[in-house]
Design a protein around this motif. Structure first.
Motif, PDB file in Angstrom:
ATOM      1  N   VAL A  51      -1.840  -3.409  -1.288  1.00  0.00           N
ATOM      2  CA  VAL A  51      -2.222  -2.741  -2.534  1.00  0.00           C
ATOM      3  C   VAL A  51      -1.935  -3.692  -3.691  1.00  0.00           C
ATOM      4  CG1 VAL A  51       0.052  -1.614  -2.643  1.00  0.00           C
ATOM      5  CG2 VAL A  51      -1.837  -0.728  -4.010  1.00  0.00           C
ATOM      6  N   ASP A  52      -2.903  -3.854  -4.570  1.00  0.00           N
ATOM      7  CA  ASP A  52      -2.728  -4.733  -5.723  1.00  0.00           C
ATOM      8  C   ASP A  52      -1.984  -3.997  -6.827  1.00  0.00           C
ATOM      9  OD1 ASP A  52      -2.868  -6.995  -7.210  1.00  0.00           O
ATOM     10  OD2 ASP A  52      -5.037  -7.206  -7.083  1.00  0.00           O
ATOM     11  N   GLN A  53      -1.379  -4.756  -7.726  1.00  0.00           N
ATOM     12  CA  GLN A  53      -0.692  -4.139  -8.856  1.00  0.00           C
ATOM     13  C   GLN A  53      -1.703  -3.421  -9.740  1.00  0.00           C
ATOM     14  OE1 GLN A  53       2.255  -6.302 -11.011  1.00  0.00           O
ATOM     15  NE2 GLN A  53       2.772  -7.625  -9.287  1.00  0.00           N
ATOM     16  N   GLY A  54      -1.297  -2.275 -10.278  1.00  0.00           N
ATOM     17  CA  GLY A  54      -2.184  -1.483 -11.107  1.00  0.00           C
ATOM     18  C   GLY A  54      -3.124  -0.591 -10.323  1.00  0.00           C
ATOM     19  N   THR A  55      -2.901  -0.469  -9.018  1.00  0.00           N
ATOM     20  CA  THR A  55      -3.756   0.360  -8.167  1.00  0.00           C
ATOM     21  C   THR A  55      -2.904   1.390  -7.446  1.00  0.00           C
ATOM     22  OG1 THR A  55      -5.283  -1.484  -7.821  1.00  0.00           O
ATOM     23  CG2 THR A  55      -5.413   0.348  -6.273  1.00  0.00           C
ATOM     24  N   LYS A  56      -3.358   2.628  -7.425  1.00  0.00           N
ATOM     25  CA  LYS A  56      -2.636   3.685  -6.724  1.00  0.00           C
ATOM     26  C   LYS A  56      -2.990   3.683  -5.248  1.00  0.00           C
ATOM     27  CE  LYS A  56      -1.802   7.072 -10.389  1.00  0.00           C
ATOM     28  NZ  LYS A  56      -2.038   8.481 -10.826  1.00  0.00           N
ATOM     29  N   ALA A  57      -1.990   3.923  -4.421  1.00  0.00           N
ATOM     30  CA  ALA A  57      -2.190   4.046  -2.980  1.00  0.00           C
ATOM     31  C   ALA A  57      -1.684   5.415  -2.538  1.00  0.00           C
ATOM     32  CB  ALA A  57      -1.450   2.942  -2.233  1.00  0.00           C
ATOM     33  N   THR A  58      -2.404   6.056  -1.656  1.00  0.00           N
ATOM     34  CA  THR A  58      -2.011   7.378  -1.153  1.00  0.00           C
ATOM     35  C   THR A  58      -1.943   7.323   0.367  1.00  0.00           C
ATOM     36  OG1 THR A  58      -4.334   8.078  -1.105  1.00  0.00           O
ATOM     37  CG2 THR A  58      -3.068   8.581  -3.101  1.00  0.00           C
ATOM     38  N   ALA A  59      -1.204   8.241   0.933  1.00  0.00           N
ATOM     39  CA  ALA A  59      -1.069   8.292   2.388  1.00  0.00           C
ATOM     40  C   ALA A  59      -0.517   9.648   2.792  1.00  0.00           C
ATOM     41  CB  ALA A  59      -0.155   7.175   2.893  1.00  0.00           C
ATOM     42  N   GLN A  60      -0.787  10.014   4.028  1.00  0.00           N
ATOM     43  CA  GLN A  60      -0.252  11.220   4.633  1.00  0.00           C
ATOM     44  C   GLN A  60       0.605  10.808   5.827  1.00  0.00           C
ATOM     45  OE1 GLN A  60      -0.770  14.383   3.433  1.00  0.00           O
ATOM     46  NE2 GLN A  60      -1.967  13.475   1.748  1.00  0.00           N
ATOM     47  N   GLY A  61       1.727  11.468   6.007  1.00  0.00           N
ATOM     48  CA  GLY A  61       2.615  11.124   7.105  1.00  0.00           C
ATOM     49  C   GLY A  61       3.422  12.320   7.568  1.00  0.00           C
ATOM     50  N   SER A  62       4.311  12.046   8.482  1.00  0.00           N
ATOM     51  CA  SER A  62       5.199  13.076   9.027  1.00  0.00           C
ATOM     52  C   SER A  62       6.630  12.730   8.647  1.00  0.00           C
ATOM     53  CB  SER A  62       5.070  13.157  10.557  1.00  0.00           C
ATOM     54  OG  SER A  62       3.748  13.472  10.938  1.00  0.00           O
ATOM     55  N   THR A  63       7.384  13.724   8.228  1.00  0.00           N
ATOM     56  CA  THR A  63       8.769  13.493   7.837  1.00  0.00           C
ATOM     57  C   THR A  63       9.539  12.844   8.980  1.00  0.00           C
ATOM     58  OG1 THR A  63       9.253  15.771   8.489  1.00  0.00           O
ATOM     59  CG2 THR A  63       8.859  15.367   6.157  1.00  0.00           C
ATOM     60  N   GLY A  64      10.294  11.815   8.640  1.00  0.00           N
ATOM     61  CA  GLY A  64      11.020  11.052   9.638  1.00  0.00           C
ATOM     62  C   GLY A  64      10.375   9.717   9.927  1.00  0.00           C
ATOM     63  N   ASP A  65       9.097   9.538   9.535  1.00  0.00           N
ATOM     64  CA  ASP A  65       8.404   8.269   9.741  1.00  0.00           C
ATOM     65  C   ASP A  65       8.659   7.327   8.566  1.00  0.00           C
ATOM     66  OD1 ASP A  65       7.406   9.311  12.050  1.00  0.00           O
ATOM     67  OD2 ASP A  65       5.426   9.802  11.211  1.00  0.00           O
ATOM     68  N   TYR A  66       8.424   6.038   8.806  1.00  0.00           N
ATOM     69  CA  TYR A  66       8.481   5.029   7.751  1.00  0.00           C
ATOM     70  C   TYR A  66       7.065   4.741   7.258  1.00  0.00           C
ATOM     71  CZ  TYR A  66      13.344   3.901   8.857  1.00  0.00           C
ATOM     72  OH  TYR A  66      14.699   3.961   9.036  1.00  0.00           O
ATOM     73  N   MET A  67       6.937   4.540   5.942  1.00  0.00           N
ATOM     74  CA  MET A  67       5.672   4.138   5.336  1.00  0.00           C
ATOM     75  C   MET A  67       5.863   2.790   4.649  1.00  0.00           C
ATOM     76  SD  MET A  67       3.929   7.491   3.594  1.00  0.00           S
ATOM     77  CE  MET A  67       3.105   8.737   4.584  1.00  0.00           C
ATOM     78  N   TYR A  68       4.906   1.874   4.857  1.00  0.00           N
ATOM     79  CA  TYR A  68       4.997   0.528   4.302  1.00  0.00           C
ATOM     80  C   TYR A  68       3.741   0.191   3.506  1.00  0.00           C
ATOM     81  CZ  TYR A  68       8.968  -0.524   7.388  1.00  0.00           C
ATOM     82  OH  TYR A  68      10.191  -0.518   8.023  1.00  0.00           O
ATOM     83  N   TRP A  69       3.962  -0.414   2.323  1.00  0.00           N
ATOM     84  CA  TRP A  69       2.892  -1.011   1.520  1.00  0.00           C
ATOM     85  C   TRP A  69       3.334  -2.410   1.111  1.00  0.00           C
ATOM     86  CZ3 TRP A  69       4.590   3.991   0.866  1.00  0.00           C
ATOM     87  CH2 TRP A  69       3.645   5.020   1.032  1.00  0.00           C
ATOM     88  N   SER A  70       2.399  -3.285   0.800  1.00  0.00           N
ATOM     89  CA  SER A  70       2.728  -4.635   0.338  1.00  0.00           C
ATOM     90  C   SER A  70       1.913  -4.959  -0.908  1.00  0.00           C
ATOM     91  CB  SER A  70       2.448  -5.670   1.437  1.00  0.00           C
ATOM     92  OG  SER A  70       1.092  -5.619   1.854  1.00  0.00           O
ATOM     93  N   PHE A  71       2.486  -5.779  -1.787  1.00  0.00           N
ATOM     94  CA  PHE A  71       1.819  -6.163  -3.035  1.00  0.00           C
ATOM     95  C   PHE A  71       2.261  -7.567  -3.431  1.00  0.00           C
ATOM     96  CE2 PHE A  71       5.857  -4.339  -4.304  1.00  0.00           C
ATOM     97  CZ  PHE A  71       6.285  -5.149  -5.356  1.00  0.00           C
ATOM     98  N   PRO A  72       1.458  -8.289  -4.216  1.00  0.00           N
ATOM     99  CA  PRO A  72       1.824  -9.635  -4.674  1.00  0.00           C
ATOM    100  C   PRO A  72       2.572  -9.580  -6.001  1.00  0.00           C
ATOM    101  CG  PRO A  72      -0.457  -9.220  -5.234  1.00  0.00           C
ATOM    102  CD  PRO A  72       0.053  -7.970  -4.560  1.00  0.00           C
ATOM    103  N   ALA A  73       3.503 -10.518  -6.204  1.00  0.00           N
ATOM    104  CA  ALA A  73       4.225 -10.630  -7.472  1.00  0.00           C
ATOM    105  C   ALA A  73       4.395 -12.100  -7.801  1.00  0.00           C
ATOM    106  CB  ALA A  73       5.576  -9.933  -7.396  1.00  0.00           C
ATOM    107  N   GLU A  74       4.126 -12.452  -9.060  1.00  0.00           N
ATOM    108  CA  GLU A  74       4.161 -13.846  -9.497  1.00  0.00           C
ATOM    109  C   GLU A  74       5.391 -14.085 -10.364  1.00  0.00           C
ATOM    110  OE1 GLU A  74       3.831 -16.767  -9.068  1.00  0.00           O
ATOM    111  OE2 GLU A  74       1.777 -17.370  -9.542  1.00  0.00           O
TER     112      GLU A  74
END
Length: 270
Positions: A51-74
């Motif tokens: 996911v780029d900076q300035g962009t919203k990301a959404t997801a659905q999951g189950s409690t107890g799971d891990y959720m991961y996103w990645s983004f660039p930073a300068e």
């Protein structure tokens, strides 16, 4: 008085010329997040949703799971990661949620400020989390844990759940924004490569093969302008202004103290 007028006029011209550059490099929030980001999250570092900076990301999951996103930073940026968790209505007890941020070496980065961990009371609809990192540095000592340019990972999970609340469906919305800190964060040095997983392998393969299809990076997003775009800062502007003012002060001091330039008159008889 003439010297004073010259110095005053020069300072005014410098102020008009430098003000746009200073305004561009002053801390300011990025544009409002867009809603066209990924709609799924990864389950590990390797499968993190980009996911780029300035962009919203959404997801659905189950409690107890891990959720991961990645983004660039300068370098020069101070990222803030935020997450809004929509809790399941069937929750029977309080739950604790946590937002962690890791760098490209998978080192957990400390939050400078923000509510990184929060406990949602029974019946709560949402819980808000945030983590503001330290300013990303262009270079650091190998033993230090400073944020460096490259890929960063967001990990969202529930750290305290009742047994009966595990496996319930929940929703999550994340976004990342940065402030440009500018000159105060500038250092004399830079990394040979940003901390992007797979970029070193990609560079080596590119040298051995002319076919770019044989190479692959684990992360494809880059900051606006590419990596290394943060070399410019208002530090250069103020350094130039300081040098010019010092030169003008030297010229003005010389003009005030040199005198008329005529030899002293010697009284007759001496």
């Amino acid at each position: 008085m003439r010297i004073v007028r010259i110095l005053t006029g020069t300072l005014l011209l410098l102020g008009l010329a430098v003000s746009p550059a200073v305004a561009d490099s002053s801390p300011s929030a990025s544009s409002s997040p867009e809603a066209d980001g990924p709609t799924e999250a990864g389950t590990s570092f390797r499968t993190a949703a980009e996911v780029d900076q300035g962009t919203k990301a959404t997801a659905q999951g189950s409690t107890g799971d891990y959720m991961y996103w990645s983004f660039p930073a300068e370098a020069g940026q101070r990222p803030t990661a935020r997450a809004v968790v929509t809790l399941p209505k069937e929750t029977a007890s309080a739950s604790t949620w946590q937002l962690d941020v890791y760098d490209g070496l998978r080192r957990r980065q400390a939050c400078q400020y923000g509510a990184q961990t929060r406990t949602a009371a029974t019946g709560a609809a949402t819980v808000d989390l945030s983590c503001t990192l330290r300013t990303v540095r262009a270079w650091s000592e190998p033993w230090a844990n400073d944020p460096l340019p490259g890929t960063y990972y967001i990990r969202l999970t529930a750290t305290n759940l009742a047994t009966g609340d595990r496996g319930l469906a929940f929703g999550a919305e994340t976004e990342v924004e940065s402030k440009d800190i500018g000159g105060p964060a500038a250092v004399d040095g830079s990394l040979a490569e940003p901390l992007v997983p797979g970029i070193a392998v990609t560079s080596a393969q590119s040298q051995d093969s002319d076919d770019s299809t044989d190479t692959a990076k684990l992360f494809s997003l880059e900051p606006d302008g590419g990596w290394g775009s943060g070399w410019w800062s208002d530090r250069w502007v103020w350094t130039g202004i300081g040098g010019l003012l010092a030169a003008l002060a030297g010229v003005g001091g010389y003009a005030l103290t040199r005198g008329s330039g005529r030899p002293a008159q010697v009284p007759p008889g001496h």
